[in-house]
Write an enzyme that holds these catalytic residues in place. Structure first.
Site, PDB file in Angstrom:
ATOM      1  N   SER A   1      21.810  47.112  28.143  1.00  0.00           N
ATOM      2  CA  SER A   1      21.857  48.574  28.131  1.00  0.00           C
ATOM      3  C   SER A   1      21.214  49.110  26.867  1.00  0.00           C
ATOM      4  O   SER A   1      20.368  49.998  26.910  1.00  0.00           O
ATOM      5  CB  SER A   1      23.311  49.065  28.205  1.00  0.00           C
ATOM      6  OG  SER A   1      23.910  48.682  29.412  1.00  0.00           O
TER       7      SER A   1
ATOM      8  N   LYS B   1      30.785  39.696  30.372  1.00  0.00           N
ATOM      9  CA  LYS B   1      30.807  40.615  29.238  1.00  0.00           C
ATOM     10  C   LYS B   1      31.598  41.826  29.678  1.00  0.00           C
ATOM     11  O   LYS B   1      31.186  42.541  30.595  1.00  0.00           O
ATOM     12  CB  LYS B   1      29.376  41.037  28.855  1.00  0.00           C
ATOM     13  CG  LYS B   1      29.341  42.083  27.736  1.00  0.00           C
ATOM     14  CD  LYS B   1      27.936  42.656  27.509  1.00  0.00           C
ATOM     15  CE  LYS B   1      27.997  43.761  26.449  1.00  0.00           C
ATOM     16  NZ  LYS B   1      26.728  44.525  26.364  1.00  0.00           N
TER      17      LYS B   1
ATOM     18  N   SER C   1      32.895  45.349  28.681  1.00  0.00           N
ATOM     19  CA  SER C   1      32.672  46.413  27.700  1.00  0.00           C
ATOM     20  C   SER C   1      33.624  47.580  27.888  1.00  0.00           C
ATOM     21  O   SER C   1      33.400  48.662  27.349  1.00  0.00           O
ATOM     22  CB  SER C   1      31.226  46.921  27.793  1.00  0.00           C
ATOM     23  OG  SER C   1      30.320  45.899  27.468  1.00  0.00           O
TER      24      SER C   1
END
Lengths: 300, 300, 300, 300
Positions: free
Chosen positions: A44, A163, A165
């Site tokens: 991102s 991952k 987030s």
């Protein structure tokens, strides 16, 4: 190569709006001197959504040349379509990526039921020549993959990690508790890096590690040496900077902080903007709390 | 050509996973016999996020050939990047699109402040060879553009309208009240089509118009003839079907309903799926409330 | 008495922090000269959550004395506990209330499943000596009662209506479509009063009707005379004032506007506050758009 | 008395719908044998919102008799109105409470700006004869008090701590980092008890501590002995039970689990309900993971 440690979601440098390969190489040269365990390319924060196919390929190419074999090369390959995700994952595999990070598709939020997402990840994992990590980032996607579903996916031999987030430590704990042993759980939110390590995360993929990589690594080192108070203290220093270069000022802030820290940051692509002078002063102040920037000249 | 009336966000047909140009042409042939005022090509319901560049170009090409000059050809061209949005808008302009629908960029939600979005739309409008409409669809983007900002944008001579899919009639009223006279405000949510007309919308861009185009047109006709009770009654019939082909069963449901109504629907692209037999029965029942489907055989 | 028309959720006046019965009587005297169909006593805007039992009783008493038999006296009686709600509903019934407004209990949001809420309303309706209306106000409660559940509740002979303050016209349409004929559906959000009438609401329970009662009534009258453009125009004038006295400045703003309009407003109870001078100027400006306030002095 | 350690938000027992003082005393007798540091009386899980004034007073009375001087007696006293909060806080102070827990007022969510909340807490603290703790519980109130505002409030000498039930460890870290030294930060969400201790919380106010008090205490003891792996392991056992008695089955589930663990739980007040047999089996299974329940009969 062990899937753990600190990795930056590498910022992608532009000059006059064009991809700047030389600047990227220079950044890698400095990052490579630190103890970062690897890199996330086309994440991102790499502004992947602003790159066209050619630029993505070029970025992967340069990264492959610049990342030493001893460090992990993780590449973001998730697309909305299952087929395109598979195609691009195998393209980067052929180009030498070690593993791929696949975001939850999310445009049709209402239709992205857990079973649909599960089938998507299994289909990608089945057809991918490299291991994949799930990328759960509700603040961008509006989708959250619940721990029990991540755990089910962790049973697939080609799904090797996640991952997360979300910043939700309760959720991260449950992902770790429910997933198979050896499944690599990374936290993707720097303000909770230390507590994430406490509940068993293997490392962090942290935007702020573009700016202060060694300081991030140090938190994990202190944690592993059981110097908890020091680790917590350093986390306390990191949090305000981490908040500034993500939530508060976005990628424009991240790149500005990189410039201040001696890397090449430059401008993000529109509609994103470089923040103003006041933000620059604030970022300078935040960097000065770290010893490496506070003595005389900064590392530049 | 007047920017008003009912337009379907045209579904994109696939066969064996590939774009099916002949099926699209057949659909157009039937739609063209109705009083639809135009078409939205490459909208959300057109699965634009699942099409690659070549497929998008092909879809626009076929649409241009199939849409008569008397009907509006609106094309979805919004990308995350300002530059790419401009590039693609001018590409479709050259291919003969009448106007372009530009969605709010949304990946970096936290950074998409109103001023950033404003600057994005102005930049696109400045560089676009055709008029643009703003596309506000919070349920997909997680971003809502407030009425006062839409109104400010309506002052730009090349920003000619908006599709508001929030379903929020209070917001739609304010957009209409605050925008410049002549600014074309379309509603993008079929369950509130009738109340949207009541507060002054010029028309609707409605997924369900892929399935029952003439029934949607009829609501607007009845409204314009001041037959409010009849319009409201027909809206009451439309609402359950409209909910089924969007919120409840998504694009898979929309395409299934198209098949039942005599169009070519086919399967959506994975990760989306075609719903099961039970849904088919439910959709059949919902279609039967409309006279055109209830007498003997359906229109097929 | 017909359950329809415009009712204000009556503001409760305080002087030096104490309930001010005389001021309330004076307000009633003026309101009674308008064509309001009735009053909601002890509603949200009546600061019911800031009143103790004795003050509530006193407020109901004064209201009963002040409200003529020709106007509806609706009293807010919803509590978190089913038993307490029944007890208080029957107390106000004995004191002469015509009907009771029962809010969805909401403190334990996660536990307030539709069936729990259904059973609550049925239990209250079974034991209540007067008819009850459901009060759905998600912006205060964090709970939304879906149309199909309101419709099921509408089948109970002692559940006679609903006040829906969600501002969601799609939802209101569905409530009206699905509920039994004769079930009184009021809208509780002034900015969508006109579209609510279009989809079939019987009236509005509107905070702003404390300030400009006759103007609110006029929208409904114009609507019923099929003067839609005029009704919509007046709605456009009402919306900014309505937004100011609820969303923007809360009850402090509502009471300040009442003072400006010649009623007794006074201060809300802490933690709420009276807004500052700037707000007063803004409210004055908003009132001046109405003819009754624009000629000569604003304080009638 | 040190403000730290594990406290249950004490469940309030009812028999035949009436407050059951004897049952409460029996529960206290058993809890007092554990190493709980104190009790929260009239908390959310104490069904305070379902108690009338008399019942509240009675509950405080019995609690005062039952809680030894060596343990903390914290009482929930927050009301919507500032004045009522002060009145009730001083009432329980007179009855012997050690300190008071004051929830953020929340009914008028839109008006509860940070400054309004700040002024509310300061006003209560100024007038209260005992120290107060802030209660931040967004899942019930829809209001979140940001760390910088908690920190500002921590400077007031009579605001001695906070219970943060958001479950957000990043937020809890910031509250701890920014607040004055000595400010008592409790976590109110059992699934993140261990990580909360890692970031510096002084203890937990945990619903599940009604059921398995000593196990909760043991997590904190293990943490303080630096036996992190064991603490984390025990947390992993606690989390599923904690989720069941709060999020999943609410207070009905909590009371059922208390019954299974040998305390008096009984039924919650309507509209809350006791869960069904299946839930009972699930709760039994969850309790059996704890050694104290797994040997011989489950009911000690």
């Amino acid at each position: 190569m062990k899937l753990s440690g600190v990795m930056p979601p590498m910022a992608t440098p532009f000059q006059d709006g064009k991809l700047a390969p030389e600047k990227l190489k220079e950044n890698f040269k400095r990052w490579n001197k630190t103890d970062l365990s690897g890199y996330l390319v086309l994440g991102s924060n790499g502004e992947a959504v602003y790159l066209n196919d050619k630029e993505k390929t070029k970025t992967v190419e340069i990264s492959r040349e610049s990342i030493p074999a001893s460090k992990i090369m993780l590449v973001g390959t998730g697309m909305e379509s299952t087929e395109e995700t598979i195609r691009f994952t195998n393209q980067v595999a052929k180009m030498g990526a070690d593993c791929a990070l696949v975001v939850t598709p999310s445009y049709f939020k209402g239709s992205m039921k857990p079973q649909i997402l599960y089938d998507h990840f299994v289909a990608v994992a089945e057809s991918s020549r490299i291991g994949i990590l799930i990328y759960n980032v509700p603040q961008f996607t509006g989708i959250n993959l619940e721990p029990e579903w991540v755990a089910r996916l962790s049973e697939h031999s080609n799904i090797i990690g996640v991952k997360d987030s979300s910043g939700n430590i309760g959720q991260l704990s449950e992902v770790i508790r429910l997933s198979r042993k050896g499944f690599a759980v990374f936290v993707g939110s720097a303000p909770v890096f230390f507590p994430a390590l406490c509940v068993g995360a293997v490392g962090g993929i942290l935007a702020v590690a573009n700016v202060v990589p060694q300081e991030c690594v140090r938190i994990q080192n202190l944690f592993e040496e059981k110097k908890f108070d020091e680790a917590r203290g350093l986390q306390g220093q990191l949090t305000p900077l981490a908040g500034a270069v993500t939530t508060k000022y976005g990628i424009g802030g991240l790149k500005m902080a990189m410039d201040l820290a001696g890397y090449f940051g430059g401008n993000p692509r529109p509609p994103l903007k470089r923040p103003d002078k006041n933000t620059e002063e604030e970022l300078k102040r935040l960097l000065l709390t770290f010893s490496s920037f506070s003595s005389g000249s900064s590392r530049r």
